[in-house]
Design a protein around this motif. Structure first.
Motif, PDB file in Angstrom:
ATOM      1  N   ARG A 236       0.836  -1.220   0.000  1.00 48.71           N
ATOM      2  CA  ARG A 236       0.000   0.000   0.000  1.00 48.71           C
ATOM      3  C   ARG A 236       0.862   1.259   0.000  1.00 48.71           C
ATOM      4  O   ARG A 236       0.544   2.243  -0.677  1.00 48.71           O
ATOM      5  N   LYS A 237       1.951   1.226   0.748  1.00 51.71           N
ATOM      6  CA  LYS A 237       2.855   2.379   0.805  1.00 51.71           C
ATOM      7  C   LYS A 237       3.357   2.752  -0.586  1.00 51.71           C
ATOM      8  O   LYS A 237       3.458   3.925  -0.940  1.00 51.71           O
ATOM      9  N   TRP A 238       3.661   1.731  -1.399  1.00 54.57           N
ATOM     10  CA  TRP A 238       4.193   1.956  -2.738  1.00 54.57           C
ATOM     11  C   TRP A 238       3.098   2.066  -3.793  1.00 54.57           C
ATOM     12  O   TRP A 238       3.380   2.190  -4.975  1.00 54.57           O
ATOM     13  N   ARG A 239       1.843   1.992  -3.347  1.00 53.21           N
ATOM     14  CA  ARG A 239       0.697   2.094  -4.255  1.00 53.21           C
ATOM     15  C   ARG A 239       0.759   1.034  -5.362  1.00 53.21           C
ATOM     16  O   ARG A 239       0.435   1.293  -6.523  1.00 53.21           O
TER      17      ARG A 239
END
Length: 242
Positions: A236-239
């Motif tokens: 999620r952090k890196w989409r």
């Protein structure tokens, strides 16, 4: 005593796992500080922390990375497509992410494709040394007629946008980041044909000489960080969503 210390140092060095990958953002790349970075690098660092293994991370040209994977017993490739032939000759330690493959072309190119066979009338490009090269050659493409092999994704995209090729076979997950880096407008591009039979799982991989005890630790740690939610947190952090 010196000989004993030398043997000990060699043993200690062999216990360090080398996670390697090519330059392919956002999966793995060198950041502005010259350090290995990317979503799969961060996942591998979580594996290192969970397993307790000593590890280092290297970003290499693909040809060298492949050679290291083949010949070194301390190497783990961060992302490698699992194919039937590779499954016989390498250890696959777990799925890092899913991807998809398409023939991409410019919207201004009004050609529509209904099959890979139809694409043989045109110039199709991919990166030399990738599984996609084998895939296209197995389908009947050749460098003498309809296959254009590039050394890097940068030259592959530039050839397409300059009209030197008609389509590229590529992983659609990395497309946006690659085009942004090159200053090319992704709005000019569209998928011409999705290749549903192309392998979609990117695995951690090592050769058959990689120690089985370390392989089990990595496999167990990958399962653990997925169960704990840490894996999803990094994605999620890196989409980068599966």
């Amino acid at each position: 005593m010196t000989a004993f210390l030398g043997s000990f140092c060699l043993f200690a060095k062999a216990d360090v796992v080398r996670f390697i990958a090519e330059d392919l953002p956002p999966y793995h790349f060198l950041n502005e500080q010259g350090k290995a970075d990317g979503v799969l690098v961060e996942i591998a660092k979580a594996l290192k922390a969970h397993s307790g293994l000593e590890a280092k991370f290297d970003i290499l040209p693909m040809a060298r990375a492949h050679h290291e994977l083949q010949t070194k017993s301390d190497v783990v490739m961060l992302a490698w497509l699992k194919t039937p032939s590779r499954a016989k000759n390498y250890q696959f330690l777990g799925v890092m992410c899913q991807t998809s493959a398409s023939l991409m072309g410019l919207k201004s190119n009004i050609i529509s494709l209904s099959s890979l066979e139809q694409a043989k009338q045109y110039r199709v490009s991919t990166i030399r040394g990738y599984y996609s090269e084998q895939y296209l050659k197995k389908a009947g493409f050749s460098e003498e007629h309809d296959l254009v092999l590039a050394s890097h994704y940068k030259s592959m995209w530039h050839m397409l946008y300059r009209g030197r090729t008609d389509f590229v076979l590529t992983n659609t997950r990395t497309l946006q980041r690659e085009l942004d880096e090159l200053g090319l407008d992704p709005a000019l591009l569209e998928s011409k044909l999705t290749l549903h039979d192309f392998p979609s799982e990117l695995h951690l991989a090592a050769n058959l000489q990689f120690p089985k005890s370390q392989a089990r630790k990595i496999q167990d740690s990958l399962k653990a960080i997925k169960l704990s939610g840490r894996y999803d947190e990094i994605v999620r952090k890196w989409r980068l969503l599966d």
